[in-house]
Design a protein around this motif. Structure first.
Motif, short mmCIF file in Angstrom:
data_model
loop_
_atom_site.label_atom_id
_atom_site.label_comp_id
_atom_site.label_asym_id
_atom_site.label_seq_id
_atom_site.Cartn_x
_atom_site.Cartn_y
_atom_site.Cartn_z
N SER A 112 0.92 -1.18 -0.13
CA SER A 112 0.18 -0.07 -0.14
C SER A 112 0.78 1.31 0.02
O SER A 112 0.33 2.26 -0.16
CB SER A 112 -0.96 0.07 1.11
OG SER A 112 -0.18 -0.08 2.37
N ASP A 113 2.21 1.17 0.07
CA ASP A 113 3.25 2.24 0.30
C ASP A 113 3.55 2.70 -1.13
O ASP A 113 4.26 3.68 -1.31
CB ASP A 113 4.23 2.19 1.18
CG ASP A 113 5.29 1.12 0.55
OD1 ASP A 113 4.86 0.63 -0.57
OD2 ASP A 113 6.41 0.72 0.97
N GLY A 114 2.98 2.00 -2.30
CA GLY A 114 3.46 2.45 -3.53
C GLY A 114 4.22 1.43 -4.18
O GLY A 114 4.22 0.17 -3.81
N GLY A 115 5.35 1.78 -4.96
CA GLY A 115 5.99 0.72 -5.70
C GLY A 115 7.12 0.22 -5.11
O GLY A 115 7.81 -0.73 -5.62
N ALA A 116 7.64 0.99 -4.14
CA ALA A 116 8.76 0.49 -3.35
C ALA A 116 8.93 -1.02 -3.17
O ALA A 116 9.59 -1.70 -3.43
CB ALA A 116 9.17 1.45 -2.34
#
Length: 181
Positions: A112-116
């Protein structure tokens, strides 16, 4: 003895199973209405494959429950065990037992934090690794990757995320690093 029972949190598996069953029955219904065509077997084969996938997903994600436990082995050292229990009343079976002293690393993946995290997960999945999945959900947004050196092998275990379990495993990994130095 401490234990953790992860709760199912997403509906992805249930929706996919309904879709697979619906598609299989629709294909079977179409083949009964088709008449005598020589290519009916293609639709029937696809329907059987859809049914097979639906049954597999049902038994894996809807009827199974994993229980994570920390218990002492015969030598007084703590072990992490994973017990597989079924909702249909079958007898629980211990499917994994590793020593807490052999945990090398614990990594939290949070998509959920993005693509990292997604990029890190894809990078991790490259190559040949022994990965054992003990997550309760089909595609969880947050989960733990625990790397264990057990019996001369490096194993990678996937667990559902629970904060207190995560803290315990991270402390065990810190202890492993201190023992190595």
């Amino acid at each position: 003895m401490r234990q953790w029972i992860p709760q199912k949190s997403n509906q992805t598996a249930r929706n996919l199973i309904l879709l697979l069953f619906g598609g299989a029955f629709a294909l079977l219904a179409i083949t009964t209405l088709m008449g005598d065509y020589s290519f009916r077997w293609i639709f029937q084969t696809i329907a059987i494959l859809l049914l097979t996938a639906a049954v597999f997903l049902t038994t894996r994600y809807l009827t199974k429950l994993y229980i994570y436990r920390m218990e002492e082995n015969g030598e007084g050292e703590p072990d992490l065990t994973v017990t597989e229990s079924a909702t249909n009343g079958k007898r629980p079976v211990t499917v994994c037992r590793v020593s807490l002293h052999h945990i090398e690393s614990v990594r939290l993946f949070d998509f959920s934090d993005g693509g990292a995290s997604l990029a890190a997960w894809k990078k991790f999945k490259t190559g040949r690794k022994r990965i054992f999945d003990y997550r309760i959900d089909f595609r969880p947004a947050i989960f733990l990757l625990v790397t264990v050196k057990e019996g001369g092998e490096t194993l990678h275990l996937l667990f559902s995320h629970m904060e207190d379990l995560s803290e315990l495993l991270r402390a065990a990994a810190e202890g492993y690093r201190e023992d190595e130095e």
